[in-house]
Design an enzyme around this catalytic site. Structure first.
Site, PDB file in Angstrom:
ATOM      1  N   LYS A 191       0.786  -1.080   0.045  1.00 14.45           N
ATOM      2  CA  LYS A 191       0.046  -0.271  -0.008  1.00 14.45           C
ATOM      3  C   LYS A 191       0.653   1.346  -0.075  1.00 14.45           C
ATOM      4  O   LYS A 191       2.303   1.070   0.668  1.00 14.45           O
ATOM      5  CB  LYS A 191      -0.799  -0.019   1.284  1.00 14.45           C
TER       6      LYS A 191
ATOM      7  N   ARG B 213     -10.028 -11.800   0.801  1.00 16.72           N
ATOM      8  CA  ARG B 213     -10.890 -12.757   0.329  1.00 16.72           C
ATOM      9  C   ARG B 213     -10.080 -14.005   0.398  1.00 16.72           C
ATOM     10  O   ARG B 213     -10.864 -15.405   0.396  1.00 16.72           O
ATOM     11  CB  ARG B 213     -11.358 -12.623  -0.999  1.00 16.72           C
TER      12      ARG B 213
HETATM   13  N1  BES Z   1      -8.094  -4.079   3.896  1.00 18.11           N
HETATM   14  C1  BES Z   1      -8.031  -3.681   2.554  1.00 18.11           C
HETATM   15  C2  BES Z   1      -9.369  -2.945   2.449  1.00 18.11           C
HETATM   16  C3  BES Z   1      -9.954  -1.494   2.990  1.00 18.11           C
HETATM   17  C4  BES Z   1      -9.341  -0.391   2.321  1.00 18.11           C
HETATM   18  C5  BES Z   1     -10.208  -1.491   4.165  1.00 18.11           C
HETATM   19  C6  BES Z   1      -9.400   0.678   2.780  1.00 18.11           C
HETATM   20  C7  BES Z   1     -10.445  -0.332   4.823  1.00 18.11           C
HETATM   21  C8  BES Z   1     -10.170   0.712   4.158  1.00 18.11           C
HETATM   22  C9  BES Z   1      -8.098  -4.833   1.673  1.00 18.11           C
HETATM   23  O1  BES Z   1      -7.329  -6.023   1.914  1.00 18.11           O
HETATM   24  C10 BES Z   1      -7.654  -4.279   0.241  1.00 18.11           C
HETATM   25  O2  BES Z   1      -6.478  -3.840   0.366  1.00 18.11           O
HETATM   26  N2  BES Z   1      -8.361  -4.388  -1.007  1.00 18.11           N
HETATM   27  C11 BES Z   1      -7.888  -3.905  -1.885  1.00 18.11           C
HETATM   28  C12 BES Z   1      -8.165  -4.664  -2.845  1.00 18.11           C
HETATM   29  C13 BES Z   1      -7.728  -4.811  -4.351  1.00 18.11           C
HETATM   30  C14 BES Z   1      -6.208  -4.843  -4.347  1.00 18.11           C
HETATM   31  C15 BES Z   1      -8.477  -5.579  -5.332  1.00 18.11           C
HETATM   32  C16 BES Z   1      -8.617  -2.426  -2.150  1.00 18.11           C
HETATM   33  O3  BES Z   1      -9.725  -2.274  -1.792  1.00 18.11           O
HETATM   34  O4  BES Z   1      -7.859  -1.650  -2.666  1.00 18.11           O
HETATM   35 ZN    ZN Z   2      -5.425  -5.736   1.488  1.00 19.33          ZN
END
Ligand code: BES
Ligand code: ZN
Ligand code: ZN
Length: 498
Positions: A277, A351
């Site tokens: 991230k 997931r």
């Molecule tokens: N934990 C995150 C989702 C999230 C984002 C929770 C912001 C709370 C606030 C999840 O694991 C994630 O990173 N999802 C990605 C998925 C993508 C890589 C397909 C996302 O939402 O960007």
């Molecule tokens: Zn994630």
């Protein structure tokens, strides 16, 4: 916490008495008329002059100046009687609690019958009061050194009513238990990831099991390897913390049948892994176990209120880290279900852990499945921070979850899941599924992926990425974790028994 009394409220020596005020032509009727009389008509005057308002969300603290034994009266505006609403009443009570906090009052009383109207029974009022009170007085203690200005919390509440004291006590208990389960979920989410690891989550589950007599089972890495949980274990590969697959069983019925499965994403910190991230996206990712917290909070409520519904809770817990051992984009992994997954993005880890947790819940004979997860940023874009996104493979079961969410006052909105969506999730040249089909509709892709592991079992997915925490304080609590869905899940279990 609560004592119920049948005497006249303003003849007691409380620090503050909370009085509900409906916007009716005659504001002071019945007991309130007697109160106004005791205050020599002063209250009617204050209403006329606008110091006391019956409008929604208004709260006025009035010193009694020795006219009555009670020191202060706190009037809460409840708006028009016909539009009275249980959840709005909780907000109004929360506003009053914030005022009491400011004045650092140690004890309080409530004139419960002043909250009752055609739409709101005395039991509803008692429930609204205790739930709102419990939620609004929540604080996360944090780790600051002790200050010279100690916090004062309200520990004793006297509830005055003409209604049956036992009944009122029971309703107060339900509301309070709902608030405490929610607050426990909040605390889990607010706790930093260095202080709450997967092992810490397992310890919390063990404590719940001890307190409420649940059966508890914590799978260690070796056992998970034997069961073939390759999806969950892939996410843990970059971590120095041992992964934990946590299961809690609550069995009020003789037979282990008609089992409700609650599955919560328990990523204690999400760096994104190699699909790392950006630095701004990392802050706050301690909340990526909000789904697990909701499930554990719900189990606490279930343990207290003891519905006649078998429940299995499953929580896959690990952090998602980077190291020479970590899983990578392009890896292909095999889940417990046998389905293979092409990893396109290590940040779509929720997931993956949920995939094996769903299969494990089915292994424990879950007949209905609800998964709760801070799964996608996409759901925040789609629905904002006050609506939980939902998906399902079974409309009738979704209706039940929706009803529970309405009873809890937690907004849930359904997203579609079409055959075309499923095709995108199943689109991989070298595996059965891929974990990141692209940006378009990505909240749907996340939920749909989890649904692949529900197979034919009725399933509802709840994406709480937007609702698990809030950046501003509200009437019902400070900024930070909300404990969202703890109450919805518990009420789902309560209502299924009817
Ligand atoms: N934990 C995150 C989702 C999230 C984002 C929770 C912001 C709370 C606030 C999840 O694991 C994630 O990173 N999802 C990605 C998925 C993508 C890589 C397909 C996302 O939402 O960007
Ligand atoms: Zn994630
Ligand atoms: Zn995540």
């Amino acid at each position: 916490m609560f004592t119920v009394k049948n005497n006249l409220f303003f003849e007691q020596k409380e620090e503050v008495v909370i009085v509900g005020l409906y916007d009716r032509p005659i504001k002071f009727e019945g007991e309130l008329a007697k109160l106004d009389e005791a205050m020599t008509g002063e209250l009617t005057e204050l209403v006329k002059e606008g110091d006391i308002s019956a409008k929604k969300h208004e709260a006025a603290m009035i010193p009694a100046l020795g006219r009555i034994p009670v020191k202060r009266l706190l009037f809460i505006g409840l708006g028009k009687e016909k539009q009275a609403d249980f959840h709005e009443m909780k907000e109004a009570i929360g506003t009053a609690v914030q005022q009491m906090k400011k004045l650092k009052l140690a004890s309080a009383a409530v004139a419960l019958d002043s909250f009752v109207c055609e739409n709101i029974s005395v039991d509803d009022a008692a429930h609204a009061f205790s739930e709102a009170f419990g939620l609004a007085s929540y604080e996360f203690k944090g780790y600051k050194q002790p200050s010279n200005d100690p916090e004062q919390s309200i520990e004793q509440i006297a509830v005055y009513t003409k209604a049956n004291a036992e009944e009122v006590k029971a309703a107060l208990h339900v509301g309070y238990v709902l608030s405490q389960g929610t607050n426990s979920a909040r605390t889990l989410v607010n706790t930093p990831a260095n202080m709450l690891t997967a092992s810490g989550m397992a310890d919390h589950a063990k404590k719940l099991a001890e307190t409420y007599g649940f059966e508890v089972e914590i799978l260690e890495k070796e056992e998970m390897e034997k069961l073939g949980m390759g999806a969950f274990l892939a996410v843990n590969k970059g971590s120095v913390e041992p992964p934990k697959m946590i299961a809690l069983k609550y069995q009020p019925q003789e037979e282990w049948k008609d089992v409700l499965g609650l599955v919560g994403k328990g990523i204690t910190f999400d760096t994104g892994g190699y699909s790392i991230k950006p630095k701004d996206g990392l802050v706050g990712m301690k909340m990526d176990m909000g789904g697990a917290a909701a499930v554990l909070g719900a189990m606490e409520i279930i343990g207290e209120l003891k519905p006649d519904q078998n429940v299995v809770a499953v929580i896959p817990s690990t952090d998602n880290m980077v190291s020479g051992e970590a899983f990578k984009p392009d890896d292909v992994i095999t889940s417990m279900s046998g389905k293979t997954i092409e990893v396109l993005n290590t940040d779509a880890e929720g997931r993956l852990v949920l995939a094996d947790a769903m299969t494990y819940a089915k292994y424990h004979k879950a007949d209905y499945l609800v998964d709760v997860a801070t799964l996608t940023g996409g759901v925040v874009v789609a629905l904002g921070t006050d609506k939980t996104g939902a998906m399902t493979n079974n409309d009738a079961f979704f209706e039940e979850v929706l009803d529970a969410s309405k009873e809890a006052g937690e907004f849930v909105w359904q997203l579609p899941l079409t055959e075309k969506d499923k095709q995108r999730i199943r689109n991989s040249k070298i595996a059965d599924l891929n974990n990141s089909p692209g940006r378009e509709g990505h909240a749907i892709m996340g939920g749909g992926f989890v649904g692949e592991f529900a197979e034919d079992t009725p399933w509802v997915h709840l994406d709480i990425a937007g609702t698990a925490d809030m950046n501003k304080a509200g009437a019902l609590g400070p900024a930070g974790a909300t404990g969202v869905m703890a109450r919805t899940l518990a009420l789902l279990a309560m209502r299924r028994t009817k």
